[in-house]
Design a protein around this motif. Structure first.
Motif, short mmCIF file in Angstrom:
data_model
loop_
_atom_site.label_atom_id
_atom_site.label_comp_id
_atom_site.label_asym_id
_atom_site.label_seq_id
_atom_site.Cartn_x
_atom_site.Cartn_y
_atom_site.Cartn_z
N VAL A 41 -22.30 -50.39 -30.54
CA VAL A 41 -22.59 -51.35 -29.61
C VAL A 41 -21.10 -52.11 -28.87
CG1 VAL A 41 -24.69 -52.59 -27.89
CG2 VAL A 41 -24.75 -51.09 -29.83
N THR A 42 -21.37 -52.05 -27.56
CA THR A 42 -20.59 -52.83 -26.80
C THR A 42 -20.92 -53.52 -25.63
OG1 THR A 42 -18.46 -51.52 -27.26
CG2 THR A 42 -17.67 -52.81 -25.74
N ASP A 43 -20.68 -54.47 -25.07
CA ASP A 43 -21.49 -55.00 -24.31
C ASP A 43 -20.48 -54.94 -22.72
OD1 ASP A 43 -19.57 -57.39 -24.52
OD2 ASP A 43 -21.31 -58.52 -24.97
N VAL A 44 -20.84 -55.30 -21.72
CA VAL A 44 -19.62 -54.88 -20.42
C VAL A 44 -18.95 -56.08 -20.12
CG1 VAL A 44 -21.58 -54.23 -18.83
CG2 VAL A 44 -21.31 -56.86 -18.89
N ALA A 45 -18.89 -57.18 -21.42
CA ALA A 45 -17.77 -57.92 -20.92
C ALA A 45 -17.13 -57.96 -22.80
CB ALA A 45 -18.33 -59.72 -22.04
N GLY A 46 -17.10 -56.32 -23.12
CA GLY A 46 -16.21 -56.40 -24.52
C GLY A 46 -16.39 -56.30 -25.18
N ASN A 47 -17.75 -57.44 -26.04
CA ASN A 47 -18.27 -57.86 -27.02
C ASN A 47 -18.78 -56.24 -27.36
OD1 ASN A 47 -17.48 -60.29 -27.07
ND2 ASN A 47 -19.49 -60.38 -25.32
#
Length: 266
Positions: A41-47
């Motif tokens: 899983v990758t969030d919108v901040a790229g984490n």
């Protein structure tokens, strides 16, 4: 987000949520395949974060069919007159020692030292004391599949105790004289086989002829004809223990012949 199964991307969204694994991969699951599942899983901040899980499909019970009594029985597979060896065998690809239990008839566990090679667990139990045995062998693999194997047997090393009778009274002699009568054998044995009692009768007839016959069972046998009789009894119990006994006597039902001679003087 990505869902990978064995390195292959199967989804890039949440459409697989709640689905069965077989539905996701599009085919039935195989018991010969390990499924390595990775969820990224990758969030919108790229984490980015990920979780991994390995799944093994196992719907098969452990195979205990090779378990057997190694010792050969004399005559009956449940009775033995020697020490007994029992070989326990469990075969399963997802089985460890914690899933193996062996208990005796009173429920007490039997401590054993298992041997292990590949998918197979083995141990040989040895029993020597006389008595009844009831072995329960259970195997539960890591997915909860359970198999059981049981074996009951008796160890009996004691010979049957025989008592010989003539006309209902204990008789063990040879050479006595008498009239007609009946012979019989009494048997004391914890595991008596009523079908394995043999009475061999040998009759020496006056004049030199010998007549023999055999009777099976414990019923009284009538002896009526004149002659000298040797009676041999053979008794074998369910475990194969053999005892013999003999006695002998003469039957003489013929009355003496009296000849009266009269001499008349001239």
């Amino acid at each position: 987000q990505f869902l990978k199964i064995n390195g292959k991307v199967c989804s890039t969204d949440t459409s697989t949520s709640g689905k069965k694994l077989s539905e996701i991969i599009g085919s039935p699951l195989s018991e010969t395949t390990e499924y390595e599942i990775e969820y990224i899983v990758t969030d919108v901040a790229g984490n980015t974060n990920s979780a991994e899980k390995t799944i093994i499909v196992d719907g098969s019970k452990p195979d205990l069919s090779s378990s057997t009594v190694v010792t050969n029985s004399q005559k009956n597979n449940s009775y033995y007159n020697t020490d007994v060896e029992v070989k326990l065998v469990a075969v399963d690809s997802n089985l460890d020692q914690t899933g193996l239990t062996v208990t005796e008839q009173n429920g007490n566990p039997i401590e054993v030292n298992w041997g292990h090679s590949d998918k197979t667990w083995t141990v040989t139990l040895k029993a020597s004391k006389e008595g009844s045995y009831n072995i329960l062998f259970e195997a539960v693999d890591e997915t909860g599949n359970k198999s059981t194997w049981t074996k009951s047997f008796v160890i009996d090393k004691t010979l049957p105790k025989l008592t010989t009778y003539l006309n209902g009274a204990v008789y063990t002699s040879f050479g006595d004289y008498g009239g007609s009568g009946t012979v019989q054998v009494g048997v004391v044995d914890a595991n008596e086989d009523v079908n394995d009692v043999t009475i061999d009768i040998a009759r020496d007839v006056p004049g030199g002829e010998k007549v023999t016959s055999t009777v099976n069972g414990k019923n009284p046998v009538a002896i009526t004809d004149d002659g000298y009789y040797t009676i041999n009894y053979t008794v074998i119990d369910l475990a194969g223990n053999k005892s013999t006994a003999s006695h002998g006597f003469t039957v003489d039902n013929t009355a003496p012949v009296n000849n009266l001679y009269v001499t008349v003087a001239n």
